[in-house]
Structures are given as C-alpha cells and as structure tokens.
Design an enzyme around this catalytic site. Structure first.
Site, PDB file in Angstrom:
ATOM      1  CD  GLU A 326      -2.862  -0.873   2.506  1.00  0.00           C
ATOM      2  OE1 GLU A 326      -4.043  -1.223   2.382  1.00  0.00           O
ATOM      3  OE2 GLU A 326      -2.403  -0.389   3.565  1.00  0.00           O
ATOM      4  CB  CYS A 327       0.788   4.367   0.117  1.00  0.00           C
ATOM      5  SG  CYS A 327       1.122   6.115  -0.226  1.00  0.00           S
TER       6      CYS A 327
END
Length: 436
Positions: A326-327
């Site tokens: 994520e990210c």
C-alpha cells in the site's frame, strides 16, 4: 453493547492545537485512574499511534464516509471496559466531502452525531478576544442537533486576554472548559505528511507528560468528565484476515496500517509475523502472505535498495505466494524510487512502478475502487474504500491495472494500482470493503 460515555475534541480548523490537547487530556484522565478509550475521526493513520502512547490503550479510527455501519459497530465494541471515550476530530469540525451533494459527509461532526459524543471545540484565541465567541456560537448553531459541550480556549496571551475572551463566551452562552496560556514548546514535530510518526519522536513520553501537566493546570477535568455522554448500543464486526500467516513489514519505513484492520486479523486467529526491511530481515519463509504497508520508504530508499536479504526473501516469496503493498509499500515493490535529490534507487522489481520525489505531486483524498483482478482478501469485483496521501509522482506504471479507482465523488483518478503475477499494489490505504 452499551458504550462508555464519550466526547469529541475538535476545532474550527487544523493547526489550533487540538492534537496536543487530545494527548494531554488522554494522559491526565488516565492518571486519574480512568480507563480511557481513544478514537480518531477520519482517515488519519498517524494520530492513533500517539493516542495509544498517551492513553496506554489501542486507538482506532472511525470514518463515516469509508466505513459501513457494521464496521463502525465492530470498532465501537473495542471500547468495552473503558470508563470514558475521548475522540479527536480531523481538520475543522464540519469539514467533509460532498458525495451526497451536501457538506460535512465524513466530517467530525457526523462522527459525533452518529456516536452521540458532545463536542469540545478547541479555539485559538490568538489575535482576538470577544470575537472568538462568535466563532464558537456559529459552530454550535450550524447544526442545532449536534451535542455541544463547550470550548477550550488555546494560546491565551494574558489574564486580561482571558477575561475578555471569557466575557464573550458568557454573553454567547458557551461553557468554557479550560483556558490554555500561549506556550511555544507545546508543539509536535512535523514533516511533509503532517506529524512525524510516534516511534520517531525523540522523547514522546516526556512530551505527553508535559501536555498532561499543562492540561491538568488549565482545564476543568471534572467538567470534561461530566460533559461526556454515552452513545447508542452498537454491534458489528471487524475485517477478516486475507491469510492465516501474514508477514507484515513493520519499521520506520513501513508503519501506516489502520489499527482496526490488524485487530480484526488477530481476533479472527491470523498470525501476524513482523519483519523489518530496514534491518534487512526477510519475511518468514512459511508466511502465506507478505503485506507491505505505507510509510516513508523515500527517506530510507538507499538502505532498502542495499538490503539483499530482505529483497531476496521478498522475491522468493512472490514466485509462488501473494505479496501486497500500500502506498509506500507499493513503491517499494516497484522497479525504482527516485528520492528528492534525484537519486534513483532500485526497489524489489516485483512490479514495474517507478515513482519520484524529485518531481513532487500532491495526492490527497478518499478513494473508492472496484477490483479488476483479485488481491489478498478480496475477489475480482469487490468494492473497496480507502484513503490516499503522498507526494510522489508516477513516472511509470506499466503493469495491468488492479482496480478502477475514483475519488470520493466517483471521479476517476489515474492511480489504479497494479498486478503482476502474485504481486499487487495500490496507492490508497485500505479502510474497508464498501459492501461489508
């Protein structure tokens, strides 16, 4: 399940001092022998770690835009055994999105209404006196249904300043729960995404003790306790784990995981196996899934690129089992990350993503996604909600898109995430499944 009485600390805008008030209040109440349950309204994934340090109890986000009712109920149940609930708002009290064609959807005010928590408004009275009462009165009257406990006046310059500000509040019929003198040392260190992480604070415990002493000296804690109100009875469920044995990256480069997600995984019997890419620790070889959360890989890109045990273990796992990022974790799974000085660092290469901090671009907001391919825990077609916040620029994102992604209003955004083989990644931080 009946919940403890609670209240919500908010403000007219960001930067008024509500986080330091929140931390001091949590610790002061805990020092009085109360079991205090902290919550954070909205998608902020940094503040809950500070709340946990202050209350010595896990903190959770409540997000009325991203979370279905069942999830909010499950999160509310985490307050079981608490004597009092203290929640912190995000941005200004009524700031939200306009998905329903109205202001305030997903706002701190909506959280307070849904949970039945009276609002304590922290007002920065610097540069004004009686005029602060007009601000407070406007916030109280803007939604007459919102329970309003009173105000804490922050950054008061003198006894005369306090007397004038109190006079205005008295005339407006607003309860003053505390008055905090101006002090330049009552700030938390920040970086481009806001506060630094709790684990990075040079002396967080000492800072929290100072906030608590300051609050105790200048706020009526008995009035605060008396203002708290119990909300409705709630029930619900937390998220289910995407695998049984989950290798989770956890260190200064990878730390942004929503507490309700990890608690749901653990409560369902999943085993969380932490590992540190910065310490060149590979994920457990018997893990079913490797999960790299967001964080600040751009600050440690050189070390990550040089840590061969971590990289080789990650690549070995991805040959046959799922990996998700994520990210910041998504960036670390990509081909390369270019830091703010323009230096290119080789990342894991499990995806073709190339990102740059030399060319900064601000990405902020809620995200709604419909998966075009499966990702760990969710099948194709699943509708997810999350939040994106970073400053990186995408130079290359050549792999198959993982999802159709839109903002809070459904307008398409280009950050679709990626899938290649067993590896997936998204720029948004997952909060909930929309249909859960």
């Amino acid at each position: 399940m009946a919940t403890a009485p609670g209240l919500l600390i908010s403000a007219p805008s960001s930067g008024t001092g509500k986080t330091t008030v929140m931390l001091g209040l949590l610790r002061a109440l805990a020092e009085d022998g109360l079991t205090v349950q902290p919550f954070k309204s909205g998608p902020d994934y940094i503040d809950p770690a500070f709340h946990r340090a202050a209350a010595r109890r896990p903190a959770f986000n409540i997000d009325t835009w991203a979370m279905p009712k069942s999830l909010i109920g499950g999160i509310s149940e985490q307050s079981q055994g608490a004597d009092i609930i203290v929640a912190e708002g995000s941005m200004g009290l009524y700031d939200g999105v306009a998905t329903r064609g109205e202001t305030g959807f997903g706002s701190s005010a909506e959280t307070a209404l849904k949970m039945g928590w009276p609002v304590v408004l922290v007002i920065d009275v610097g540069g004004q006196a009686q005029s602060a009462a007009a601000t407070a009165l406007g916030f109280k009257a803007y939604n007459p249904n919102l329970p309003f406990a009173g105000v804490i006046l922050n950054r008061c310059a003198s006894a005369r300043h306090e007397r004038l500000a109190r006079l205005g509040m008295d005339q407006a019929g607003i309860s003053v729960l505390g008055v905090l003198p101006r002090r330049g040392d009552l700030t938390l260190p920040e970086r481009h995404l806001g506060l630094i992480q709790a684990v990075e604070h040079p002396d967080l415990e000492q800072a929290i003790q100072g906030y608590a002493a300051f609050l105790r000296a200048h706020v009526d804690l008995n009035a605060i306790k008396a203002a708290a109100r119990a909300g409705p009875t709630t029930t619900g469920a937390l998220p289910k784990p995407p695998a049984q044995r989950i290798a989770l990256a956890q260190d200064a480069a990878f730390s942004f995981t929503y507490p309700h997600i990890l608690t749901g995984w653990r409560n369902a019997g999943a085993e969380i196996l932490p590992f540190s890419p910065l310490a060149d620790t590979p994920p457990a070889t018997d893990a079913d899934l490797v999960w790299l959360p967001g964080g600040y890989p751009e600050l440690h890109a050189g070390r990550l690129a040089a840590n061969t045990a971590y990289l080789n273990g990650l690549r070995r796992h991805a040959r046959s089992k799922p990996v998700h990022g994520e990210c910041g974790g998504y960036m670390a799974l990509g081909e390369a990350l270019i830091d703010k000085e323009g230096t290119r660092h080789q990342m894991a290469g499990l995806l073709g993503l190339v990102t740059s901090y030399e060319k900064r671009k601000f990405h902020l907001g809620y995200r709604q996604a419909t998966l075009q391919a499966p990702m760990p825990g969710f099948g194709q077609g699943a509708r997810l909600r999350g939040h994106e916040f970073h400053y990186s620029t995408i130079l290359e994102e050549p792999d198959a898109p993982l999802a159709l992604v839109g903002d809070a209003d459904g307008n398409p955004v280009p950050e679709t995430g990626s899938i290649r083989g067993h590896t997936t990644g998204t720029f948004f931080h997952l909060i909930a499944e929309a249909s859960a």
